[in-house]
Motif scaffolding. Sequence first.
Motif, PDB file in Angstrom:
ATOM      1  N   ALA A   1       0.822  -1.209   0.000  1.00 13.05           N
ATOM      2  CA  ALA A   1       0.000   0.000   0.000  1.00 13.05           C
ATOM      3  C   ALA A   1       0.858   1.261   0.000  1.00 13.05           C
ATOM      4  CB  ALA A   1      -0.918   0.004   1.229  1.00 13.05           C
ATOM      5  N   SER A   2       2.147   1.113   0.333  1.00  8.39           N
ATOM      6  CA  SER A   2       3.058   2.263   0.362  1.00  8.39           C
ATOM      7  C   SER A   2       3.803   2.468  -0.944  1.00  8.39           C
ATOM      8  CB  SER A   2       4.065   2.100   1.504  1.00  8.39           C
ATOM      9  OG  SER A   2       3.423   2.154   2.756  1.00  8.39           O
ATOM     10  N   LYS A   3       3.468   1.728  -1.973  1.00  2.00           N
ATOM     11  CA  LYS A   3       4.159   1.862  -3.262  1.00  2.00           C
ATOM     12  C   LYS A   3       4.218   3.294  -3.791  1.00  2.00           C
ATOM     13  CE  LYS A   3       3.652  -2.772  -5.274  1.00  2.00           C
ATOM     14  NZ  LYS A   3       3.071  -3.557  -6.390  1.00  2.00           N
ATOM     15  N   PRO A   4       3.159   4.089  -3.672  1.00  2.04           N
ATOM     16  CA  PRO A   4       3.219   5.443  -4.250  1.00  2.04           C
ATOM     17  C   PRO A   4       4.231   6.366  -3.579  1.00  2.04           C
ATOM     18  CG  PRO A   4       0.942   4.744  -3.924  1.00  2.04           C
ATOM     19  CD  PRO A   4       1.800   3.760  -3.203  1.00  2.04           C
ATOM     20  N   THR A   5       4.581   6.113  -2.314  1.00  2.00           N
ATOM     21  CA  THR A   5       5.422   7.075  -1.578  1.00  2.00           C
ATOM     22  C   THR A   5       6.769   6.523  -1.130  1.00  2.00           C
ATOM     23  OG1 THR A   5       4.375   6.448   0.531  1.00  2.00           O
ATOM     24  CG2 THR A   5       3.399   8.289  -0.688  1.00  2.00           C
ATOM     25  N   LEU A   6       6.915   5.223  -1.029  1.00  2.00           N
ATOM     26  CA  LEU A   6       8.103   4.628  -0.402  1.00  2.00           C
ATOM     27  C   LEU A   6       9.339   4.776  -1.288  1.00  2.00           C
ATOM     28  CD1 LEU A   6       8.701   3.183   2.267  1.00  2.00           C
ATOM     29  CD2 LEU A   6       8.488   1.010   1.038  1.00  2.00           C
ATOM     30  N   ALA A   7      10.388   5.431  -0.745  1.00  2.00           N
ATOM     31  CA  ALA A   7      11.629   5.651  -1.493  1.00  2.00           C
ATOM     32  C   ALA A   7      12.746   4.727  -1.028  1.00  2.00           C
ATOM     33  CB  ALA A   7      12.075   7.114  -1.347  1.00  2.00           C
ATOM     34  N   THR A   8      12.746   4.354   0.254  1.00  2.00           N
ATOM     35  CA  THR A   8      13.806   3.507   0.823  1.00  2.00           C
ATOM     36  C   THR A   8      13.176   2.368   1.601  1.00  2.00           C
ATOM     37  OG1 THR A   8      15.339   5.368   1.024  1.00  2.00           O
ATOM     38  CG2 THR A   8      15.793   3.450   2.373  1.00  2.00           C
ATOM     39  N   LEU A   9      13.591   1.130   1.278  1.00  2.00           N
ATOM     40  CA  LEU A   9      13.039  -0.053   1.945  1.00  2.00           C
ATOM     41  C   LEU A   9      14.166  -0.997   2.337  1.00  2.00           C
ATOM     42  CD1 LEU A   9      10.696  -1.942   2.799  1.00  2.00           C
ATOM     43  CD2 LEU A   9      10.641  -2.778   0.423  1.00  2.00           C
ATOM     44  N   SER A  10      14.119  -1.456   3.575  1.00  2.00           N
ATOM     45  CA  SER A  10      15.084  -2.439   4.065  1.00  2.00           C
ATOM     46  C   SER A  10      14.314  -3.575   4.726  1.00  2.00           C
ATOM     47  CB  SER A  10      16.044  -1.796   5.071  1.00  2.00           C
ATOM     48  OG  SER A  10      16.875  -2.770   5.670  1.00  2.00           O
ATOM     49  N   VAL A  11      14.530  -4.804   4.248  1.00  2.00           N
ATOM     50  CA  VAL A  11      13.918  -5.993   4.846  1.00  2.00           C
ATOM     51  C   VAL A  11      15.024  -7.022   5.044  1.00  2.00           C
ATOM     52  CG1 VAL A  11      12.186  -7.805   4.613  1.00  2.00           C
ATOM     53  CG2 VAL A  11      11.716  -5.523   3.691  1.00  2.00           C
ATOM     54  N   CYS A  12      15.409  -7.262   6.304  1.00  2.14           N
ATOM     55  CA  CYS A  12      16.527  -8.150   6.611  1.00  2.14           C
ATOM     56  C   CYS A  12      16.096  -9.223   7.615  1.00  2.14           C
ATOM     57  CB  CYS A  12      17.694  -7.351   7.192  1.00  2.14           C
ATOM     58  SG  CYS A  12      18.268  -6.002   6.145  1.00  2.14           S
ATOM     59  N   PHE A  13      16.746 -10.378   7.535  1.00  2.00           N
ATOM     60  CA  PHE A  13      16.463 -11.487   8.457  1.00  2.00           C
ATOM     61  C   PHE A  13      14.964 -11.827   8.470  1.00  2.00           C
ATOM     62  CE2 PHE A  13      20.154  -9.214  10.246  1.00  2.00           C
ATOM     63  CZ  PHE A  13      21.094 -10.239  10.264  1.00  2.00           C
ATOM     64  N   SER A  14      14.324 -11.792   7.300  1.00  2.00           N
ATOM     65  CA  SER A  14      12.864 -11.914   7.290  1.00  2.00           C
ATOM     66  C   SER A  14      12.287 -12.719   6.131  1.00  2.00           C
ATOM     67  CB  SER A  14      12.225 -10.514   7.265  1.00  2.00           C
ATOM     68  OG  SER A  14      12.599  -9.742   8.380  1.00  2.00           O
ATOM     69  N   ALA A  15      13.026 -12.908   5.036  1.00  2.00           N
ATOM     70  CA  ALA A  15      12.399 -13.440   3.817  1.00  2.00           C
ATOM     71  C   ALA A  15      13.199 -14.593   3.222  1.00  2.00           C
ATOM     72  CB  ALA A  15      12.239 -12.330   2.782  1.00  2.00           C
ATOM     73  N   THR A  16      12.491 -15.466   2.500  1.00  5.65           N
ATOM     74  CA  THR A  16      13.138 -16.576   1.797  1.00  5.65           C
ATOM     75  C   THR A  16      13.173 -16.347   0.290  1.00  5.65           C
ATOM     76  OG1 THR A  16      11.037 -17.786   1.703  1.00  5.65           O
ATOM     77  CG2 THR A  16      12.467 -18.239   3.572  1.00  5.65           C
ATOM     78  N   SER A  17      12.468 -15.317  -0.188  1.00  6.56           N
ATOM     79  CA  SER A  17      12.530 -14.977  -1.613  1.00  6.56           C
ATOM     80  C   SER A  17      12.227 -13.496  -1.783  1.00  6.56           C
ATOM     81  CB  SER A  17      11.523 -15.808  -2.424  1.00  6.56           C
ATOM     82  OG  SER A  17      10.199 -15.350  -2.191  1.00  6.56           O
ATOM     83  N   MET A  18      12.674 -12.923  -2.891  1.00  3.77           N
ATOM     84  CA  MET A  18      12.399 -11.523  -3.184  1.00  3.77           C
ATOM     85  C   MET A  18      10.911 -11.303  -3.432  1.00  3.77           C
ATOM     86  SD  MET A  18      15.722 -10.601  -5.557  1.00  3.77           S
ATOM     87  CE  MET A  18      15.356  -8.839  -5.605  1.00  3.77           C
ATOM     88  N   LYS A  19      10.246 -12.301  -3.992  1.00  2.20           N
ATOM     89  CA  LYS A  19       8.817 -12.179  -4.273  1.00  2.20           C
ATOM     90  C   LYS A  19       8.016 -11.934  -3.003  1.00  2.20           C
ATOM     91  CE  LYS A  19       8.471 -15.064  -8.435  1.00  2.20           C
ATOM     92  NZ  LYS A  19       7.919 -16.330  -8.974  1.00  2.20           N
ATOM     93  N   GLU A  20       8.418 -12.567  -1.905  1.00  2.00           N
ATOM     94  CA  GLU A  20       7.692 -12.386  -0.646  1.00  2.00           C
ATOM     95  C   GLU A  20       7.616 -10.921  -0.251  1.00  2.00           C
ATOM     96  OE1 GLU A  20       8.898 -16.615   1.558  1.00  2.00           O
ATOM     97  OE2 GLU A  20       9.604 -14.692   2.351  1.00  2.00           O
ATOM     98  N   VAL A  21       8.655 -10.165  -0.607  1.00  2.00           N
ATOM     99  CA  VAL A  21       8.712  -8.751  -0.236  1.00  2.00           C
ATOM    100  C   VAL A  21       8.084  -7.870  -1.307  1.00  2.00           C
ATOM    101  CG1 VAL A  21      10.242  -6.831   0.335  1.00  2.00           C
ATOM    102  CG2 VAL A  21      10.813  -9.150   1.099  1.00  2.00           C
ATOM    103  N   LEU A  22       8.469  -8.080  -2.571  1.00  2.00           N
ATOM    104  CA  LEU A  22       8.116  -7.150  -3.644  1.00  2.00           C
ATOM    105  C   LEU A  22       6.785  -7.432  -4.313  1.00  2.00           C
ATOM    106  CD1 LEU A  22      11.635  -6.851  -5.303  1.00  2.00           C
ATOM    107  CD2 LEU A  22      10.545  -5.240  -3.730  1.00  2.00           C
ATOM    108  N   VAL A  23       6.363  -8.686  -4.331  1.00  2.00           N
ATOM    109  CA  VAL A  23       5.097  -9.022  -4.988  1.00  2.00           C
ATOM    110  C   VAL A  23       4.439 -10.187  -4.242  1.00  2.00           C
ATOM    111  CG1 VAL A  23       6.343 -10.428  -6.701  1.00  2.00           C
ATOM    112  CG2 VAL A  23       4.012  -9.650  -7.188  1.00  2.00           C
TER     113      VAL A  23
END
Length: 515
Positions: free
Chosen positions: A237-259
């Motif tokens: 929901a933050s796609k329109p405004t988010l400029a910097t994103l950090s997700v660490c120690f949390s995911a097994t694939s990039m898709k889980e975060v980005l899509v």
Amino acid sequence: MATARTFGPEREAEPAKEARVVGSELVDTYTVYIIQVTDGSHEWTVKHRYSDFHDLHEKLVAERKIDKNLLPPKKIIGKNSRSLVEKREKDLEVYLQKLLAAFPGVTPRVLAHFLHFHFYEINGITAALAEELFEKGEQLLGAGEVFAIGPLQLYAVTEQLQQGKPTCASGDAKTDLGHILDFTCRLKYLKVSGTEGPFGTSNIQEQLLPFDLSIFKSLHQVEISHCDAKHIRGLVASKPTLATLSVCFSATSMKEVLVPEASEFDEWEPEGTTLEGPVTAVIPTWQALTTLDLSHNSFSEIDESVKLIPKIEFLDLSHNGLLVVDNLQHLYNLVHLDLSYNKLSSLEGLHTKLGNIKTLNLAGNLLESLSGLHKLYSLVNLDLRDNRIEQMEEVRSIGSLPCLEHVSLLNNPLSIIPDYRTKVLAQFGERASEVCLDDTVTTEKELDTVEVLKAIQKAKEVKSKLSNPEKKGGEDSRLSAAPCIRPSSSPPTVAPASASLPQPILSNQGILGDE
């Protein structure tokens, strides 16, 4: 392990809370009673001495008019004897159970704090957070500081909203849920950090709790660590405004975060692309995102979800399990890339995926050859430490790069070769004086030695041509590399001493300026 209550409309009735005195311990000269509180599948322990119970009772008598004789009497003689302590444990447990039964709806504030509801129980957590934001929210927003919150707090807010109860069930305006929602609508800088293992004295596995971030409407910067990406909702929901994103120690694939919605569709494409073949979904891109830190996760590949971050300039994928570099050709604006401490063993064809890269960190991989780097003509900073490079010949692949200024080759087998520094610098020919090797400025003495090595190399080439007159002179002599051509109107770029990817700004100091 405590299981989280699920999202969705089908919800079980809220379980009754229990409090049991499960033991005691002697601290100095007084006895401390150990209370186990149960709220559904969540349990935690609280420790109090008898005087704490007495203070609680006095306040409840004054505020809620409970029976004065409800609390077991105070004993002076033999107060720490085993028999008295065991009897008191049972009596205090009965006392707590009667209190909880007397207030089945909203637990009085003084009792809630006594049982640490503000740390572990949904209503107590949200009430405490609402009161904090009522008092400090405007100040935090005005200062533009990063607001740190835990997964358990976000889980509690999410649960409260799912329950659909009045936003101020306690009657205290300071604890109204509206204070939280007003704050989250305007917050720009958010940090969500979970804990490894049980949270506090509870059995709650905070990093596994589900929560919804869609209550945040204006986020420019988010840092998430030690959470389960599969249980995070609403970040998109933050796609329109988010400029910097950090997700660490949390995911097994990039898709889980980005899509995260990709699992719902057989085929999907980013918004704005020419559709070819059957597509079941068109996914909006992260249109404002320029800095992405996905380090310290468990990725084995760079998947096609990178198509959704076309404006990325800084990308950190370090400390994962990547085997190959793939799909980065979709990132036309990428200039800083950190692939350190993965499992990369080949760089073949890298220039076809990283055409405009300026900073590249490949430290801590399994690289033996550098042949895939020879066409990265924009490269300024290159970190190759902690790899398996043995042959000086490999350095020739980067010796002709016209803009390269900072190189690190420490802790490779070739770094123990005699005269290692001058032999490496010699590969850069006329640009040797412009190259900083291993974070150390090149000395005049080293440059003199480089000149000698160049003369020796030239003599060998002349002798080789004389002995083979029919052989045409090679065009890619590594000793006469062309200088990096810069616009005459601008000064040379001052590159950082380290080739590592710049990290997102996530401290309370030096926050990104207000838009």
